[in-house]
Write a protein that holds these residues in place. Structure first.
Motif, short mmCIF file in Angstrom:
data_model
loop_
_atom_site.label_atom_id
_atom_site.label_comp_id
_atom_site.label_asym_id
_atom_site.label_seq_id
_atom_site.Cartn_x
_atom_site.Cartn_y
_atom_site.Cartn_z
N UNK A 291 0.82 -1.24 -0.26
CA UNK A 291 -0.02 -0.35 0.05
C UNK A 291 0.92 1.26 -0.09
N UNK A 292 2.07 1.34 0.85
CA UNK A 292 2.86 2.35 0.79
C UNK A 292 3.50 2.73 -0.69
N UNK A 293 3.96 1.68 -1.16
CA UNK A 293 4.71 1.79 -2.60
C UNK A 293 3.54 2.36 -3.53
N UNK A 331 -0.20 11.62 1.36
CA UNK A 331 0.26 10.52 1.25
C UNK A 331 1.74 10.40 1.99
N UNK A 332 2.46 11.48 2.28
CA UNK A 332 3.81 11.28 2.72
C UNK A 332 3.50 11.22 4.31
N UNK A 333 2.68 12.09 4.67
CA UNK A 333 2.09 11.78 6.34
C UNK A 333 1.58 10.50 6.47
N UNK A 337 4.26 7.74 8.63
CA UNK A 337 3.73 7.08 9.94
C UNK A 337 3.55 5.58 9.78
N UNK A 338 3.40 5.14 8.75
CA UNK A 338 3.34 3.62 8.57
C UNK A 338 4.82 3.08 8.73
N UNK A 339 5.83 3.89 8.37
CA UNK A 339 7.18 3.61 8.50
C UNK A 339 7.47 3.59 10.02
N UNK A 340 7.34 4.50 10.75
CA UNK A 340 7.24 4.31 11.89
C UNK A 340 6.82 3.15 12.76
#
Length: 385
Positions: A291-293, A331-333, A337-340
């Protein structure tokens, strides 16, 4: 460089530019990113490296000493620098924001007076529109300018000025005719050595700590009459036209920091082991990465399309510029946040870059028009047909 797409593939020169900026960013900027954030210090290494490579203001036309790069190329530069350090991306980013009003509406003499020093890297230029009580409602500004013989005299102050104190030049918007509302706003170029100009204290910020943000003050600040940008009363129109050119670059910043967070996440989950296997083997983690990609790629394509439309001057460029800025920053936010989350407890520490990326990403939803304002701009464009 050509700003159009060949079957949705970037031109070869754009791909070569990306490779060059990525290599420079990895070698010269990334090693200092954590320290720049921790110490809240200006990224001098980044400015030096970007200037030496000619990436500090690629948008400037060749006739003023610049590279004449197109809008897509400018977005690629900012994206790749943001991938490792958003603070450093504000070197080329703010040079574009500050100089576009002059390029759009300034006299030829004014362009020749200001642009060469920026193109050479000797000087930088900031953009001064907002005030404490005049953010989204820009027309409510209180800073005033009056003509006094061969000079303009400015009084008032501006807030949230990026790279204040580092820049030499400042594009400043002030009221010249209070009775005319938006049509009573004019734009000027102020030099840091002009009498009556002063830079205030640095703001203490959540993110982009390496880029100083300060108030600036004008106390009978006197500048030559020829430093007005365009005709009196055209400043607000110039400000809005400028945002068409620069909102895609905020989208590029957002894409860059999101890509950096995604790259860090992929590397981390492949190394981290839990329950006897790599965290990357868990389907829940895989779905998060997918989803992130997917969202980063959608945002990237929207930014490039918006930049290409601005380069061509398409009639719908205002909608696309706002859409690209708004979508990419949201999307960046989300992605940072998902990365954290994917890093778990480690992601909440400064030992890893994703917490900095999450903090840096937030500002992309706020500056150059909040995302609420972007939705108003888009809706207005839709309803006008």
């Amino acid at each position: 460089m050509n700003s159009d797409f060949d079957l949705f593939q970037l031109a070869e020169e754009h791909q070569e530019l990306r490779a060059a900026v990525r290599a420079l960013s990895e070698k010269e900027i990334a090693p200092h990113a954590a320290d720049v954030d921790e110490e809240a210090r200006y990224p001098v290494e980044a400015r030096k490296a970007l200037t030496a490579a000619g990436f500090h203001a690629v948008h400037l036309p060749e006739e003023y000493g610049g590279d004449g790069a197109d809008a897509v190329a400018g977005c690629i530069v900012i994206e790749e620098v943001s991938r490792v350090c958003v603070s450093s991306s504000l070197v080329p980013g703010i040079n574009k924001l500050g100089s576009m009003p002059v390029l759009i509406s300034g006299s030829e003499d004014l362009k020749k007076q200001v642009m060469p020093s920026i193109a050479s890297g000797e000087a930088m230029i900031s953009y001064a529109l907002s005030e404490r009580e005049s953010g989204s409602d820009a027309v409510a500004m209180k800073t005033k300018a009056r003509l006094d013989g061969d000079n303009w005299v400015l009084n008032g102050g501006k807030a949230w000025i990026t790279n204040a104190g580092v820049s030499t030049w400042y594009t400043v918007f002030a009221v010249t005719d209070p009775e005319k509302g938006a049509n009573g706003v004019s734009a000027f170029v102020v030099h840091s050595d002009d009498p009556g100009f002063e830079v205030g204290a640095k703001e203490r910020k959540l993110g982009i700590k390496g880029s100083p943000t300060c108030e600036i003050y004008f106390t009978d600040c006197t500048i030559p009459a020829d430093r007005i940008i365009g005709q009196p009363g055209t400043g607000f129109k110039t400000a809005m036209k400028t945002f068409d050119h620069t909102r895609p670059t905020i989208g590029a910043q957002a894409v860059g920091v999101a890509q950096g967070a995604l790259d860090a996440s992929v590397a981390y989950v492949k190394e981290r082991r839990q329950f006897g296997k790599s965290v990357s083997e868990f389907q829940g983690v895989q779905f998060m990465l997918a989803d992130m990609a997917m969202k980063v790629e959608a945002a990237r394509n929207m930014v490039y399309v918006a930049a290409a439309k601005v380069e061509r001057g398409d009639k719908d460029m205002t909608f696309y510029a706002s859409a690209a800025k708004c979508y990419a920053s949201d999307i960046a936010m989300e992605v940072t946040t998902d990365a954290v989350q994917l890093f778990g407890g480690a992601g909440y520490t400064k030992d890893f870059p994703v917490e900095r990326m999450m903090r840096d990403a937030k500002i992309t939803q706020i500056y150059e028009g909040t995302n609420q304002i972007q939705r108003m701009v888009m809706a207005r464009a839709l309803l006008k047909g």
